[in-house]
Each structure stands twice: as C-alpha cells, then as structure tokens.
Enzyme design. Structure first.
Site, PDB file in Angstrom:
ATOM      1  N   GLU A 227      10.547  12.720  10.681  1.00 35.61           N
ATOM      2  CA  GLU A 227       9.669  12.207  11.735  1.00 35.61           C
ATOM      3  C   GLU A 227      10.104  11.060  12.186  1.00 35.61           C
ATOM      4  OE1 GLU A 227       7.786  10.174  13.695  1.00 35.61           O
ATOM      5  OE2 GLU A 227       5.871  10.050  12.321  1.00 35.61           O
ATOM      6  N   CYS A 261       5.044   5.127  16.332  1.00 34.46           N
ATOM      7  CA  CYS A 261       5.985   6.309  16.763  1.00 34.46           C
ATOM      8  C   CYS A 261       5.513   6.962  17.966  1.00 34.46           C
ATOM      9  CB  CYS A 261       6.455   7.354  15.637  1.00 34.46           C
ATOM     10  SG  CYS A 261       5.045   7.950  14.843  1.00 34.46           S
TER      11      CYS A 261
HETATM   12  P1  NDP Z   1      14.442   2.515   9.018  1.00 30.73           P
HETATM   13  O1  NDP Z   1      14.515   3.719   9.636  1.00 30.73           O
HETATM   14  O2  NDP Z   1      15.790   1.666   8.706  1.00 30.73           O
HETATM   15  O3  NDP Z   1      13.375   2.450   8.054  1.00 30.73           O
HETATM   16  C1  NDP Z   1      12.577   3.525   7.622  1.00 30.73           C
HETATM   17  C2  NDP Z   1      12.811   3.716   6.070  1.00 30.73           C
HETATM   18  O4  NDP Z   1      14.011   4.231   5.967  1.00 30.73           O
HETATM   19  C3  NDP Z   1      12.805   2.725   5.077  1.00 30.73           C
HETATM   20  O5  NDP Z   1      12.167   3.054   3.892  1.00 30.73           O
HETATM   21  C4  NDP Z   1      14.214   2.408   5.003  1.00 30.73           C
HETATM   22  O6  NDP Z   1      14.390   1.624   3.795  1.00 30.73           O
HETATM   23  C5  NDP Z   1      14.889   3.705   4.941  1.00 30.73           C
HETATM   24  N1  NDP Z   1      16.148   3.774   5.284  1.00 30.73           N
HETATM   25  C6  NDP Z   1      17.075   3.091   6.353  1.00 30.73           C
HETATM   26  N2  NDP Z   1      18.361   3.539   6.298  1.00 30.73           N
HETATM   27  C7  NDP Z   1      18.313   4.290   5.450  1.00 30.73           C
HETATM   28  C8  NDP Z   1      19.595   5.182   5.043  1.00 30.73           C
HETATM   29  N3  NDP Z   1      20.666   5.095   5.690  1.00 30.73           N
HETATM   30  N4  NDP Z   1      19.393   6.286   4.155  1.00 30.73           N
HETATM   31  C9  NDP Z   1      17.977   6.285   3.617  1.00 30.73           C
HETATM   32  N5  NDP Z   1      17.000   5.608   4.056  1.00 30.73           N
HETATM   33  C10 NDP Z   1      17.091   4.612   4.847  1.00 30.73           C
HETATM   34  O7  NDP Z   1      13.493   1.635  10.178  1.00 30.73           O
HETATM   35  P2  NDP Z   1      13.629  -0.151  10.490  1.00 30.73           P
HETATM   36  O8  NDP Z   1      12.520  -0.499   9.634  1.00 30.73           O
HETATM   37  O9  NDP Z   1      15.061  -0.659  10.454  1.00 30.73           O
HETATM   38  O10 NDP Z   1      13.237   0.087  12.015  1.00 30.73           O
HETATM   39  C11 NDP Z   1      14.133   0.308  12.863  1.00 30.73           C
HETATM   40  C12 NDP Z   1      13.547   1.110  14.246  1.00 30.73           C
HETATM   41  O11 NDP Z   1      13.179   2.415  13.957  1.00 30.73           O
HETATM   42  C13 NDP Z   1      12.303   0.528  14.750  1.00 30.73           C
HETATM   43  O12 NDP Z   1      12.638  -0.224  15.768  1.00 30.73           O
HETATM   44  C14 NDP Z   1      11.860   1.885  15.521  1.00 30.73           C
HETATM   45  O13 NDP Z   1      12.348   2.204  16.438  1.00 30.73           O
HETATM   46  C15 NDP Z   1      12.454   2.873  14.493  1.00 30.73           C
HETATM   47  N6  NDP Z   1      11.224   3.287  13.304  1.00 30.73           N
HETATM   48  C16 NDP Z   1      10.400   4.371  13.751  1.00 30.73           C
HETATM   49  C17 NDP Z   1       9.348   4.534  12.693  1.00 30.73           C
HETATM   50  C18 NDP Z   1       8.465   5.785  13.175  1.00 30.73           C
HETATM   51  O14 NDP Z   1       7.134   5.590  12.843  1.00 30.73           O
HETATM   52  N7  NDP Z   1       8.931   6.820  13.516  1.00 30.73           N
HETATM   53  C19 NDP Z   1       8.934   3.733  11.914  1.00 30.73           C
HETATM   54  C20 NDP Z   1       9.849   2.455  11.691  1.00 30.73           C
HETATM   55  C21 NDP Z   1      10.788   2.426  12.463  1.00 30.73           C
HETATM   56  P3  NDP Z   1      14.726   0.148   3.705  1.00 30.73           P
HETATM   57  O15 NDP Z   1      13.721  -0.677   4.117  1.00 30.73           O
HETATM   58  O16 NDP Z   1      14.938  -0.310   2.459  1.00 30.73           O
HETATM   59  O17 NDP Z   1      16.008  -0.066   4.655  1.00 30.73           O
END
Ligand code: NDP
Length: 452
Positions: A227, A261
C-alpha cells in the site's frame, strides 16, 4: 532510534534498536508460537481480539498522547485513531468466522469440494509513521485472527508507538510471540524477508520502500501486499454543490496535517464552477488552525524536518514552473516543522505537485473544460489509490467513478478507509487489499479440497 517531538524539534530520547541476536530470538519465537497459535480455536482468537479492543479504549488517552508526541498528530485526531483501531478489532472479532468458514463449491455429482482458509505462518509488517496505530491494527486484527503470527517493523520515528502496540496484545491476553515488534532500521528488513521462517510481507509506505521489499520478497517467492500512497484526484463537476465540495475538500487535503495516503492531492474543477470553488476552497483552507497538536487545532506539524523540507521543495519547484500561490507556500516561522495550508493555481501539468505524491497540506487546483478532460486529468498519474467525485447526479457520479483508475472512489464524500470495505490500490499505489473479507484472505492458504 532518535525520538523527536515534531512540534518543537526537541529530542525525546534515544531508543536502543534490537541487535541481530534479538531479531533471531523473535523469529524463532514467532515460528514456534505459530505451531500452537494456528490450532487455537477461532472463537478464542476472536475473544482475544475483543479484549484488544477493550484495552485500546481503556488506554485511549495514553496512546493518543504518544502518537501526538512522536509524530505530531493533533490530539483529537489521535483519539479518533485509537477508536478506529478498536473498531477494526470489533469488526474482525465479529466477522472473522464468517470470512474464514469453508466455502462449499459443490462440484456435483457425488463429490464434495470446498475451499478452506488456513494461516501461512509469521507475517512481517513494515509500517509507516503517519497513522502509527491504525496501519498496524488494520494488519494485525485480521491476520492474527486467521491464525498467523505478526512481526512488526515500525517506522524508526515511532518506536514508542511500536512498543505500546505490542503491550496492547500482551494486556489483551495473547500468548507471548503472537505479535512482536522488531526495533530495527530499514537496513535489516531484507534479512528478515529472506528468513525462511517469515512467510509473507506487507508494507505501507513510499514507492521506493515498496519496490525494495517486493524485490527481495519476489526473489524468495513470498507473497506481498503493498500500500504505497496515492495522488488522489478530487473531481468537482459543473453540477456539484460547490460549498460542500470546498468544505470537504479542505478536510480531505489536510487530514492528518496532509500526511495521508488517501488525502485529496489534486483538485480537478470544471471551468463553470472553477472561480466559485477556488474562492470557497481558499477560504476553507485559510480558516484552518495550525499549531500545537496538544491543543484544539486542525493541523499539527509535519512529522519530520526532512519531510517538511521535501514538501517545500515540491512547492518551490512548482512555483518556479509557473504555479501561482493563492495561500500559504512557506514553512511557518516558528519552532517545529509546521507547514501551512497551501493552495496553488495555474499549476503546470508536468510540475512537481502535479506529478509527485504531495504528503502535506498543499493543494494544487486544476481547471478543466468538461467531464472528459476531468477524467483524463484524474488518470494522469501512475498512482491509483483513491479518488472523490462531486456532482448532484448520483448516476453521473457512479459513471465517472468507474472511469477513474484507482482502488477506491467515493462520490460526494472524501475517501476514507472502513473495516467493512476492501482498501488498496492499482498501478504504483501497490497491490493486494486490506480490510473486509478480501483483506483477511490475503495471507491465508486458500486450499481447495475435493472429496470423492
Ligand atoms: P518510507 O517508505 O521510507 O517508510 C515507511 C516504512 O518503510 C518505514 O517502516 C521504513 O523504515 C520502511 N522502509 C523504508 N525504506 C525501506 C527499505 N528500503 N526496505 C525496507 N523497509 C523500508 O517513508 P518515509 O517515512 O521516508 O516517507 C517518505 C514518503 O513516503 C512520504 O513523503 C510519502 O510520500 C510516502 N509515504 C506514504 C505512506 C502511505 O500511507 N502510503 C506512509 C508514509 C510515507 P524506517 O522508518 O526505519 O526507514
């Protein structure tokens, strides 16, 4: 892991991440627990989920304050989030049995055939910070109840929420090991996905994170549900109730301080009502209170400094490309990571706020000549999560809803998730469904049994 209060920028302390030995212990515990948990009668698993709903309601204030402190959500919204988590627990406590009962097909003559729904094992959930309780409960409520065990890798900026959620399940009486938190950074996720004891993965977050996890899981032939956010169109047609659309549109854009989202991210407005809509919409956005999230405000801060900087960079690039700032457009000059409600018009269709997901309270408004152009513009994105259509004619609304390429469309209402309805996207918004009957069926073996 550094805990930072986004309303002040102040450090709240450091949480020690799990080391490799602790992760190994958690994985072993998960695998062992699954062997007994899968055989616990469904009615007992449903009772435990009801207990979890009770624990959530009893501790609503504590959990809400924790969310507000770690990621800046206004306190009233945080309270609603805890209540919604209790709702999804109630929903599956009541309906898991009906969703998981054998589905008799009846391939007559003389043969019984049915589909049985059996759990897979330990499931990894990689979750984001924006709805730090809800995202986890909409995973855990169905999938623990179907007999799987859960491993949570939460976002690094909400470790307190992760620990509190683990505590909810402990207090509810779940056996140790049914739900565990792994306090690890994203660099350790690949190792966990590759581990044989982990059977499937779900991720909510950015496209970048989704692609990374799906690639590793794909190499291991493990099921994933992704998602990954959206760029939802909010379409206002010429016969819409413009006042209502403007009021709901402002809420749809700024919910969770714009960090959702399924927030409305692109406003697509018919030329006949464009001026009227822009005037009403700017007034609605301007009337919103931004400030200390522990007070009675509409918007709190953005969750992290880097997220606010990225948001402002998108605005600056769009303005440089020709967009006009009707409202807002600069971070607030105060402590914390506050960005004001912002409205942009004359937005080029190839600019940043048109083409990228905008995760903050920034609303680009586009003027279109007719319904066909509205649909074209609505679909002018690789993302396809939600959408909203405004019209006085419900049949027209339904027809336009069918034309929008996304997982969900609401007519005359903002897009929202509901435990009873499937939720998920198409295209770069990911795949698979959460919630409802479809959600609980994502992480089960849909086993066909033929009895001659
Ligand atoms: P991320 O996608 O980086 O974080 C979401 C989760 O994924 C966190 O638990 C993070 O861990 C983990 N994660 C990040 N990179 C990896 C990877 N390479 N492999 C495995 N797990 C990973 O989101 P951000 O917080 O950096 O936000 C950036 C952008 O993402 C936002 O501006 C928005 O556009 C989008 N976003 C969308 C969401 C939604 O509801 N669909 C929610 C949040 C963000 P960790 O925190 O340890 O990096």
């Amino acid at each position: 892991m550094d805990r930072v209060n986004p309303a002040t920028g102040e450090a709240l302390g450091v949480v020690e991440a799990d080391d490799e030995a602790e992760v190994e212990t958690a994985l072993e515990t998960a695998a062992e627990t699954f062997e007994t948990w899968r055989d616990v009668p469904l009615a007992e698993r449903e009772n435990l989920l009801s207990n979890a709903a009770d624990v959530l309601r009893e501790n609503e204030t504590e959990y809400a304050e924790l969310m507000t402190e770690e990621m800046g959500k206004p306190l009233a919204a945080a309270r609603s989030e805890v209540e919604k988590c209790a709702w999804v627990c109630d929903y599956y406590a009541e309906h898991a049995g009906e969703h998981l009962q054998d589905d008799h097909i009846g391939t007559e003559p003389g043969v019984d055939s049915f589909v049985a729904y059996e759990p897979l094992g330990p499931i990894l959930a990689v979750m984001p910070w924006n709805f730090p309780f809800w995202q986890v409960f909409r995973f855990a409520a169905p999938h623990l109840t179907s007999g799987n065990v859960g491993l949570l890798k939460h976002a690094s900026n909400v470790p307190g929420c992760a620990a509190a959620i683990e505590e909810v399940f402990r207090e509810a009486g779940y056996p140790e090991g049914v739900f565990q938190t792994l306090l690890v950074g994203s660099d350790l996720v690949d190792d966990v996905v590759e581990d044989d004891r982990v059977k499937a993965v779900t991720l909510t977050g950015s496209e970048r994170a989704g692609r990374a996890v799906a690639e590793t899981a794909g190499a291991e032939l493990k099921k994933t549900v992704l998602e990954l956010g959206g760029s939802d169109p909010f379409v206002v047609l010429d016969d819409a109730d413009v006042e209502a659309a403007a009021a709901t549109g402002a809420r749809a854009r700024t919910i969770n301080s714009g960090q959702s989202c399924i927030a409305a991210k692109r406003f697509v407005v018919h030329t006949d009502v464009y001026d009227e809509f822009v005037e009403a919409f700017v007034a609605e956005m301007d009337a919103l209170d931004v400030g200390d999230p522990t007070a009675d405000v509409d918007l709190g801060p953005q969750a992290r400094a880097d997220l606010m900087d990225d948001l402002h960079d998108q605005v600056e690039r769009s303005v440089a490309a020709g967009a006009h700032v009707e409202l807002g457009g600069e971070p607030l000059d105060r402590e914390g990571f506050f960005y004001p409600p912002t409205v942009l018009t004359d937005v080029p269709r190839d600019s940043a706020v048109a083409e990228e997901e905008v995760f903050g309270p920034v609303a680009p408004v586009f003027e279109v000549a007719d319904e066909a152009e509205a649909i074209d513009l609505a679909n002018e994105t690789d993302l396809g999560l939600g959408g909203s259509v405004w019209t006085a004619d419900r049949e027209r609304g339904t027809r336009v809803a069918r034309e929008i390429e996304s997982g969900t469309v609401f007519v005359n209402e903002l897009t929202k998730s509901d435990p009873r309805l499937p939720f998920g996207g198409v295209g770069d918004s990911g795949y698979g469904r959460e919630l409802g009957a479809m959600g609980i069926h994502e992480f089960v073996n849909r086993k066909t049994v033929w009895v001659q």
